[in-house]
Design an enzyme around this catalytic site. Structure first.
Site, PDB file in Angstrom:
ATOM      1  N   THR A 169       0.779  -1.081   0.241  1.00 12.12           N
ATOM      2  CA  THR A 169      -0.033  -0.126   0.078  1.00 12.12           C
ATOM      3  C   THR A 169       0.676   1.251   0.082  1.00 12.12           C
ATOM      4  O   THR A 169       2.003   1.271   0.729  1.00 12.12           O
ATOM      5  CB  THR A 169      -0.852  -0.036   1.221  1.00 12.12           C
ATOM      6  OG1 THR A 169      -1.624  -1.073   1.164  1.00 12.12           O
ATOM      7  CG2 THR A 169      -1.692   1.167   1.672  1.00 12.12           C
ATOM      8  N   ARG A 197     -14.409  -7.071  -0.728  1.00 13.76           N
ATOM      9  CA  ARG A 197     -13.658  -6.831   0.938  1.00 13.76           C
ATOM     10  C   ARG A 197     -13.027  -5.190   0.629  1.00 13.76           C
ATOM     11  O   ARG A 197     -12.381  -4.846  -0.237  1.00 13.76           O
ATOM     12  CB  ARG A 197     -12.419  -7.790   1.135  1.00 13.76           C
ATOM     13  CG  ARG A 197     -11.564  -7.585   2.116  1.00 13.76           C
ATOM     14  CD  ARG A 197     -10.456  -6.841   1.933  1.00 13.76           C
ATOM     15  NE  ARG A 197      -9.361  -6.703   3.044  1.00 13.76           N
ATOM     16  CZ  ARG A 197      -8.441  -6.054   3.071  1.00 13.76           C
ATOM     17  NH1 ARG A 197      -8.091  -5.076   1.978  1.00 13.76           N
ATOM     18  NH2 ARG A 197      -7.469  -5.884   4.121  1.00 13.76           N
ATOM     19  N   VAL A 198     -13.231  -4.807   1.916  1.00 13.30           N
ATOM     20  CA  VAL A 198     -12.605  -3.211   2.024  1.00 13.30           C
ATOM     21  C   VAL A 198     -11.624  -3.271   3.286  1.00 13.30           C
ATOM     22  O   VAL A 198     -12.057  -3.851   4.449  1.00 13.30           O
ATOM     23  CB  VAL A 198     -13.777  -2.246   2.429  1.00 13.30           C
ATOM     24  CG1 VAL A 198     -13.077  -0.840   2.460  1.00 13.30           C
ATOM     25  CG2 VAL A 198     -14.505  -2.252   1.193  1.00 13.30           C
ATOM     26  N   GLY A 199     -10.514  -2.584   3.030  1.00 16.74           N
ATOM     27  CA  GLY A 199      -9.493  -2.629   4.087  1.00 16.74           C
ATOM     28  C   GLY A 199      -9.560  -1.248   4.770  1.00 16.74           C
ATOM     29  O   GLY A 199     -10.598  -0.431   4.685  1.00 16.74           O
ATOM     30  N   GLY A 223      -4.912  -4.675   6.754  1.00 16.09           N
ATOM     31  CA  GLY A 223      -6.180  -3.720   7.113  1.00 16.09           C
ATOM     32  C   GLY A 223      -7.227  -4.045   8.240  1.00 16.09           C
ATOM     33  O   GLY A 223      -7.793  -3.241   8.932  1.00 16.09           O
TER      34      GLY A 223
HETATM   35  N1  GLY Z   1      -3.928  -1.989   4.275  1.00 18.76           N
HETATM   36  C1  GLY Z   1      -4.387  -2.177   2.775  1.00 18.76           C
HETATM   37  C2  GLY Z   1      -5.295  -3.284   3.341  1.00 18.76           C
HETATM   38  O1  GLY Z   1      -5.506  -4.105   4.094  1.00 18.76           O
HETATM   39  O2  GLY Z   1      -6.122  -3.234   2.304  1.00 18.76           O
END
Ligand code: GLY
Length: 301
Positions: A169, A197-199, A223
């Site tokens: 990231t 899925r959302v981080g 995340g």
């Molecule tokens: N830190 C990025 C994610 O887990 O989507």
């Protein structure tokens, strides 16, 4: 005082990938610094530096992102202005080459903070932003990783981070000549993630936070754990409590990530005076920074 800091992920970056990470964060720092030192805004510096990192296939953001379980690329990004408290974010968005620019478009032109999926694409098209092809975002390295992961039912993102799999990231924070702190973060998420899925990266207070009266934060790492400790806002709150010490706040944040959520990752921080700090509990983290009180850049992987 002006100040700029970028990151390109925190994980066990292998020796053969060190140069690419070093060059990536170095070039992104130069882009942001050029804007700030010519009197430009923190929003422009953060957006342009992150665009560069999104275009660089080294990183898990934009081109080069991880592939989800269906073989698609879904992108998350956010940006926050710490003075106006305006922010924009997108999550699970496909076929957008530069997610950070769409997050900025939402900050500038929408009354909303976070728009997901097809809604975000619709907003992009309505405002003149083009879609790209999936192949514009996909690189051979990630296609191969995705193929290797198919059929491995025991694989989880937590295992991935424990085994120090990639976590690339990207993010940036600026303090501009008007004293405005801006933070931004962009990611392709985690390898083989469940569709939708959302981080942490698009969630204000988790992956990104800015308050010009205190400071700014951008996070990278697992995340699901970062969300549980609201890492970015936690670190800003710690700075407010401790009298502006970004290093102590960053360390407390990473300690909390590990102790409370068993998480791995890294953070970049600027306090309201532009003093930078970095903390991570992974073997390596790619980062670069400069302030108007320094004569050379610091670039470390
Ligand atoms: N830190 C990025 C994610 O887990 O989507």
């Amino acid at each position: 005082m002006i100040s700029f800091i970028v990151h390109g992920g925190a994980w066990d970056i292998p020796d053969e990938m060190l140069d690419a990470h070093y060059q990536g964060v170095k070039n992104a720092l130069e882009i942001g610094w050029h804007i700030l030192s010519n009197g430009g805004s923190g929003v422009d510096a953060v957006e342009k530096a992150i665009r560069y990192l999104e275009d660089d296939p080294t990183f898990d953001a934009g081109r080069g992102s991880f592939v989800n379980a269906l073989g698609e690329i879904e992108l998350d990004a956010s940006i926050m202005n710490g003075t106006s408290f305006r922010c924009g974010a997108i999550a699970s968005v496909q076929n957008i080459r530069n997610p950070i620019s769409l997050a900025r478009l939402i900050m500038d032109k929408s009354e909303h903070v976070l728009i997901t999926g097809m809604g975000a694409v619709r907003f992009a098209l309505e405002n003149g932003m083009q879609q790209c092809k999936s192949d514009d975002l996909l690189v051979g390295r990630e296609l191969q990783r995705w193929k290797d992961l198919q059929g491995k039912s025991t694989f989880s993102t937590k295992d991935a981070f424990k085994k120090k799999l990639p976590s690339d990231t990207v993010g940036a924070i600026a303090l501009d000549k008007n004293g405005i702190i801006v933070s931004g973060t962009s990611t392709g998420g985690t390898p083989n993630k469940y569709p939708g899925r959302v981080g942490d990266s698009p969630l204000i207070g988790c992956g990104t936070y800015a308050d010009s009266s205190v400071g700014g934060v951008s996070c990278t790492g697992w995340g699901e754990a970062i969300i549980k400790v609201a890492l970015a806002k936690t670190i800003v709150d710690q700075m407010e409590i401790n009298g502006d010490d970004p290093e102590v706040a960053a360390k407390i944040g990473i300690d909390r990530l590990q102790k409370k959520a068993d998480g791995f990752g890294g953070v970049i921080v600027l306090n309201k005076n532009g003093v930078p700090a970095v903390a991570f509990n992974t073997p390596r983290m790619a980062r670069a920074y400069r302030t108007s009180e320094m004569t050379t850049d610091i670039v470390v992987v």
